[in-house]
Design a protein around this motif. Structure first.
Motif, short mmCIF file in Angstrom:
data_model
loop_
_atom_site.label_atom_id
_atom_site.label_comp_id
_atom_site.label_asym_id
_atom_site.label_seq_id
_atom_site.Cartn_x
_atom_site.Cartn_y
_atom_site.Cartn_z
N ASN A 183 0.98 -1.28 -0.07
CA ASN A 183 -0.05 -0.13 0.09
C ASN A 183 0.74 1.42 -0.18
O ASN A 183 0.33 2.42 0.18
CB ASN A 183 -0.76 0.07 1.17
N GLY A 184 2.17 1.12 -0.25
CA GLY A 184 3.08 2.45 -0.54
C GLY A 184 3.50 3.04 0.90
O GLY A 184 3.88 3.89 0.63
N ASP A 185 3.32 2.20 1.88
CA ASP A 185 3.73 3.02 3.34
C ASP A 185 5.08 2.36 3.30
O ASP A 185 5.91 1.41 2.94
CB ASP A 185 2.78 2.10 4.34
N LEU A 186 5.86 3.27 4.35
CA LEU A 186 7.39 2.94 4.42
C LEU A 186 7.61 1.80 5.33
O LEU A 186 6.76 1.54 6.42
CB LEU A 186 7.99 4.16 5.10
N THR A 187 8.59 1.06 5.10
CA THR A 187 9.07 -0.07 5.99
C THR A 187 10.60 0.16 6.13
O THR A 187 11.19 1.02 5.59
CB THR A 187 9.01 -1.46 5.41
N ALA A 188 11.13 -0.83 7.07
CA ALA A 188 12.63 -0.89 7.37
C ALA A 188 13.38 -1.05 6.13
O ALA A 188 14.55 -1.05 5.98
CB ALA A 188 12.97 -1.67 8.42
N TYR A 189 12.96 -1.62 5.04
CA TYR A 189 13.81 -2.25 4.02
C TYR A 189 13.60 -1.01 2.67
O TYR A 189 12.46 -0.52 2.47
CB TYR A 189 13.41 -3.55 3.47
N VAL A 190 14.49 -1.25 1.80
CA VAL A 190 14.59 -0.35 0.67
C VAL A 190 15.32 -1.14 -0.39
O VAL A 190 16.28 -2.05 -0.19
CB VAL A 190 15.30 1.03 0.65
N TRP A 191 14.84 -0.98 -1.88
CA TRP A 191 15.42 -1.62 -2.88
C TRP A 191 16.64 -1.03 -3.24
O TRP A 191 17.67 -1.66 -4.06
CB TRP A 191 14.55 -2.10 -3.84
N ASP A 192 16.46 0.27 -3.26
CA ASP A 192 17.55 1.09 -3.78
C ASP A 192 18.66 1.57 -2.73
O ASP A 192 18.33 2.00 -1.80
CB ASP A 192 16.98 2.52 -4.32
N ILE A 193 19.97 1.11 -3.01
CA ILE A 193 20.85 1.32 -2.01
C ILE A 193 21.06 2.56 -1.77
O ILE A 193 21.65 2.88 -0.48
CB ILE A 193 22.27 0.63 -2.53
N GLU A 194 20.79 3.54 -2.44
CA GLU A 194 21.18 5.02 -2.00
C GLU A 194 19.98 5.42 -1.20
O GLU A 194 20.31 6.45 -0.33
CB GLU A 194 20.99 5.84 -3.39
N GLU A 195 18.89 4.93 -1.09
CA GLU A 195 17.86 5.21 -0.15
C GLU A 195 18.21 4.56 1.38
O GLU A 195 17.49 4.91 2.41
CB GLU A 195 16.50 4.60 -0.48
N SER A 196 19.21 3.83 1.66
CA SER A 196 19.61 3.12 2.95
C SER A 196 20.31 4.12 3.66
O SER A 196 20.56 5.22 3.19
CB SER A 196 20.49 1.96 2.43
N THR A 197 19.92 4.01 4.96
CA THR A 197 20.67 4.92 5.94
C THR A 197 22.01 5.03 5.64
O THR A 197 22.67 6.30 5.78
CB THR A 197 20.53 4.48 7.35
N PRO A 198 23.08 4.11 5.48
CA PRO A 198 24.38 4.38 5.16
C PRO A 198 24.56 5.01 4.03
O PRO A 198 25.82 5.70 3.40
CB PRO A 198 24.87 3.04 5.22
N GLY A 199 23.67 5.12 2.83
CA GLY A 199 24.01 5.68 1.78
C GLY A 199 24.37 4.63 0.67
O GLY A 199 24.36 3.44 0.72
N SER A 200 25.11 4.96 -0.58
CA SER A 200 25.28 4.20 -1.56
C SER A 200 26.56 3.29 -1.45
O SER A 200 26.80 2.25 -2.31
CB SER A 200 25.51 4.81 -2.78
N GLY A 201 27.35 3.41 -0.35
CA GLY A 201 28.57 2.59 -0.25
C GLY A 201 28.17 1.05 0.18
O GLY A 201 27.63 1.01 1.25
N ILE A 202 28.61 0.20 -0.48
CA ILE A 202 28.58 -1.21 -0.18
C ILE A 202 29.25 -1.37 1.03
O ILE A 202 28.57 -2.19 2.08
CB ILE A 202 28.95 -2.17 -1.27
N LEU A 203 30.45 -0.97 1.27
CA LEU A 203 31.16 -1.29 2.63
C LEU A 203 30.29 -0.68 3.79
O LEU A 203 30.28 -1.24 4.79
CB LEU A 203 32.40 -0.80 2.70
N ALA A 204 29.76 0.41 3.44
CA ALA A 204 29.11 1.21 4.75
C ALA A 204 27.73 0.26 5.00
O ALA A 204 27.66 0.02 6.28
CB ALA A 204 28.89 2.58 4.33
N ASN A 205 27.12 -0.20 3.99
CA ASN A 205 26.06 -0.91 4.44
C ASN A 205 26.34 -2.33 5.07
O ASN A 205 25.70 -2.77 5.78
CB ASN A 205 25.30 -0.99 2.94
N VAL A 206 27.39 -2.84 4.47
CA VAL A 206 27.71 -4.06 5.28
C VAL A 206 28.24 -3.96 6.55
O VAL A 206 27.45 -4.60 7.46
CB VAL A 206 29.00 -4.65 4.36
N ILE A 207 28.89 -2.87 6.89
CA ILE A 207 29.12 -2.44 8.36
C ILE A 207 27.98 -2.34 9.31
O ILE A 207 27.74 -2.79 10.23
CB ILE A 207 30.17 -1.56 8.43
N TYR A 208 27.08 -1.31 8.40
CA TYR A 208 25.94 -0.93 9.12
C TYR A 208 25.02 -2.30 9.59
O TYR A 208 24.56 -2.27 10.60
CB TYR A 208 25.18 0.11 8.39
#
Length: 304
Positions: free
Chosen positions: A128-153
């Motif tokens: 229904n278009g509501d926000l959840t904890a997951y995103v499909w676009d890595i740039e929308e994740s909390t750490p941003g676009s960096g793969i290493l930052a996402n792995v550590i996070y």
């Protein structure tokens, strides 16, 4: 006979039969009371969909999730069993206990039913278009676009979750809570089909964090879903192997070096009942002193 403050462990060397259960004087709820709570979760949780605006969409999602879980988990269990029979070595080879296929599959079904109820809520929000904890676009994740930052996070979050599951497991071995864990422990020598054979209460305690996606703070803690889903898949496969009752030498040689649980390590927990509580990382068993030795049929077990 071995005994500690929560368990009585007996071995009949003539018949190779085992009994690992809380002493009668220390039990919490009765089996009937525990099952009443379990079925209340299943029936009440399933009925919770009546409170959403699009009931058909909610129940369609829940049934689709349940069907997917049943097919994937049982197919994975069958493949794990076949691979272990071909390439593995049986752990408790001295025992004559027959596999309890029907019991394992039934309890697994109740667990997957509970997971489908829990997952239906964030899935409904997502549809229904509501926000959840997951995103499909890595740039929308909390750490941003960096793969290493996402792995550590993600790894930091994973450590907190795995630490929680360790203490959740310890809690279920408390005299007042063991009634919700005893059926899983009635399987002293499990097969892969028993990997998810836990009651609804334990399923809620284990997978209830799924509902985290439905609270407002989840909008601020964005996880990259493809990264998380790969870990979920690994955990499912590992859990099936942990309950295989077999060891595959290369796996048993590699995983302990990474502090990752193995079939040998977890099988000790099912056989003895009072040690090896870690579910993914054996690190917590090392730190908390709940045993970190692997299966040795000649080893004398100290129950504490």
């Amino acid at each position: 006979e071995f005994q500690n403050n929560s368990f009585k462990f007996e071995r009949n060397t003539a018949k190779h039969t085992y009994n690992c259960s809380p002493k009668k004087s220390m039990r919490g709820l009765t089996r009937f009371q525990a099952e009443f709570i379990n079925w209340s979760i299943l029936i009440g949780g399933s009925a919770s969909g009546i409170f959403v605006s699009n009931k058909a969409q909610f129940y369609e999602g829940m049934l689709n999730i349940l069907g997917l879980l049943i097919i994937s988990v049982n197919t994975g269990a069958l493949l794990t069993y076949i691979l272990c029979k071909i390439f593995g070595k049986r752990i408790q080879s001295y025992k004559e206990e027959k596999p309890r296929w029907a019991f394992e599959i039934w309890e697994t079904f109740r667990c997957l039913w509970t997971i489908s109820i829990l997952t239906a809520w964030p899935y409904y929000r997502y549809k229904n278009g509501d926000l959840t904890a997951y995103v499909w676009d890595i740039e929308e994740s909390t750490p941003g676009s960096g793969i290493l930052a996402n792995v550590i996070y993600f790894f930091i979050a994973f450590l907190f979750i795995d630490f929680y599951t360790y203490w959740k497991h310890r809690l279920l071995h408390h005299k007042k809570m063991f009634c919700f864990h005893s059926q899983h422990h009635s399987i002293h020598d499990p097969t892969p089909f028993g990997g998810f054979a836990v009651c609804p209460v334990e399923a809620v305690l284990t997978f209830g964090l799924i509902l985290f996606q439905c609270i407002p703070i989840a909008n601020e803690l964005k996880f990259y879903f493809p990264l998380h889903s790969s870990l979920i898949l690994f955990q499912v496969i590992l859990n099936l192997y942990l309950h295989a009752g077999y060891v595959i030498a290369p796996i048993e040689a590699l995983l302990p070096k990474l502090f990752i649980n193995t079939s040998a390590h977890h099988n000790v927990h099912h056989e003895k009942g009072n040690k090896h509580f870690s579910e993914l990382l054996t690190l917590w068993d090392y730190i908390c002193g709940t045993g970190a030795t692997y299966y040795n049929p000649n080893q004398k077990v100290k129950c504490y």
